[in-house]
Design an enzyme around this catalytic site. Structure first.
Site, PDB file in Angstrom:
ATOM      1  CG  ASN A  24      -0.214  -0.234   2.496  1.00 30.95           C
ATOM      2  OD1 ASN A  24       0.679   0.542   2.838  1.00 30.95           O
ATOM      3  ND2 ASN A  24      -0.552  -1.294   3.212  1.00 30.95           N
ATOM      4  CB  VAL A  33       1.048 -11.050  -1.306  1.00 28.91           C
ATOM      5  CG1 VAL A  33       0.964  -9.652  -1.900  1.00 28.91           C
ATOM      6  CG2 VAL A  33       2.357 -11.725  -1.692  1.00 28.91           C
ATOM      7  CG  ASP A  34       2.267  -5.414   2.431  1.00 26.07           C
ATOM      8  OD1 ASP A  34       3.480  -5.569   2.641  1.00 26.07           O
ATOM      9  OD2 ASP A  34       1.691  -4.323   2.545  1.00 26.07           O
TER      10      ASP A  34
HETATM   11  P1  ADP Z   1      -3.942  -6.302  -3.241  1.00 29.79           P
HETATM   12  O1  ADP Z   1      -4.170  -5.430  -2.040  1.00 29.79           O
HETATM   13  O2  ADP Z   1      -2.971  -5.686  -4.237  1.00 29.79           O
HETATM   14  O3  ADP Z   1      -5.206  -6.777  -3.863  1.00 29.79           O
HETATM   15  P2  ADP Z   1      -3.528  -8.849  -1.828  1.00 29.79           P
HETATM   16  O4  ADP Z   1      -2.332  -9.229  -1.038  1.00 29.79           O
HETATM   17  O5  ADP Z   1      -4.825  -8.661  -1.107  1.00 29.79           O
HETATM   18  O6  ADP Z   1      -3.102  -7.537  -2.650  1.00 29.79           O
HETATM   19  O7  ADP Z   1      -3.749  -9.917  -2.978  1.00 29.79           O
HETATM   20  C1  ADP Z   1      -2.913 -10.025  -4.098  1.00 29.79           C
HETATM   21  C2  ADP Z   1      -2.763 -11.477  -4.466  1.00 29.79           C
HETATM   22  O8  ADP Z   1      -1.737 -12.055  -3.657  1.00 29.79           O
HETATM   23  C3  ADP Z   1      -3.995 -12.336  -4.256  1.00 29.79           C
HETATM   24  O9  ADP Z   1      -4.199 -13.131  -5.426  1.00 29.79           O
HETATM   25  C4  ADP Z   1      -3.604 -13.229  -3.077  1.00 29.79           C
HETATM   26  O10 ADP Z   1      -4.244 -14.483  -3.144  1.00 29.79           O
HETATM   27  C5  ADP Z   1      -2.129 -13.368  -3.314  1.00 29.79           C
HETATM   28  N1  ADP Z   1      -1.309 -13.845  -2.188  1.00 29.79           N
HETATM   29  C6  ADP Z   1      -1.557 -13.816  -0.873  1.00 29.79           C
HETATM   30  N2  ADP Z   1      -0.519 -14.376  -0.184  1.00 29.79           N
HETATM   31  C7  ADP Z   1       0.396 -14.769  -1.104  1.00 29.79           C
HETATM   32  C8  ADP Z   1       1.664 -15.415  -1.044  1.00 29.79           C
HETATM   33  N3  ADP Z   1       2.223 -15.762   0.117  1.00 29.79           N
HETATM   34  N4  ADP Z   1       2.327 -15.675  -2.210  1.00 29.79           N
HETATM   35  C9  ADP Z   1       1.791 -15.318  -3.409  1.00 29.79           C
HETATM   36  N5  ADP Z   1       0.602 -14.702  -3.533  1.00 29.79           N
HETATM   37  C10 ADP Z   1      -0.094 -14.433  -2.397  1.00 29.79           C
END
Ligand code: ADP
Length: 176
Positions: A24, A33-34
């Site tokens: 963000n 993923v963050d």
């Molecule tokens: P945004 O806020 O940009 O939408 P999110 O983290 O909510 O970001 O989601 C982005 C993508 O990352 C989603 O498809 C989610 O399933 C994926 N994601 C979550 N954890 C991981 C991980 N450990 N490795 C790879 N992708 C992930």
């Protein structure tokens, strides 16, 4: 020759030069993923985020910036801010395209040969994954076809459904 691979994996486990974080604007960690990247990489990533985006500052949507990868197997994390689909309106595609392009450029400037992307904006930020996959794969194929570094590109999806969507987008572009 460059390569693009579409996989279903946890991006924090990948041995690539750079992994991309769907961050963000404040770069202080979050969910999805963050959160996974900060948990697995340890506190050095947040320390470095404070250095590159000081308190009160924001990384604009569509931009990217590199930090240490802390304890992760990757060498660095490229943080990029995807568009919030409901807020971005007609700018959403250009902003998402910019995330992929700027992340590749930052990684290239840092001497990276390999990079892994998560599915930017398609989690909490609500970007429909089919639309997002077409934009992502168009940027990634153009990059690889131009023989630029990082030449090894991994699209790291979370779950088999997303992996199949991105694979299809790649095959559609490749005429497969
Ligand atoms: P945004 O806020 O940009 O939408 P999110 O983290 O909510 O970001 O989601 C982005 C993508 O990352 C989603 O498809 C989610 O399933 C994926 N994601 C979550 N954890 C991981 C991980 N450990 N490795 C790879 N992708 C992930």
């Amino acid at each position: 020759m460059g390569s693009i691979e579409v996989i279903d994996a946890d991006i924090t486990t990948l041995r690539v030069d750079a992994i991309v974080n769907a961050a963000n604007q404040r770069l202080r960690g979050g969910g999805g993923v963050d959160g996974a990247i900060h948990r697995a990489g340890g506190p050095r990533i947040l320390e470095d985020c404070r250095r590159v985006v000081p308190d009160g500052a924001r990384l604009p949507t569509g931009e990217a910036i590199a930090t240490t990868a802390g304890d992760l197997p990757a060498r660095l994390v490229v943080h990029t801010v995807g568009p919030v689909y409901a807020d971005a309106g007609e700018d959403a595609p250009a902003l998402l395209r910019s995330c992929y392009e700027r992340s590749l450029a930052v990684a290239g400037d840092e001497g990276c040969r390999s990079i892994a992307f998560p599915s930017i904006s398609t989690g909490v930020y609500g970007y429909p994954v089919e639309e997002a996959s077409r934009i992502a794969m168009a940027v990634l194929t153009a990059h690889v076809d131009a023989a630029r570094e990082p030449s090894r590109v991994v699209m790291c999806c979370h779950g088999e459904h997303d992996r199949a969507v991105y694979q299809r987008a790649l095959e559609d572009l490749r005429g497969g």
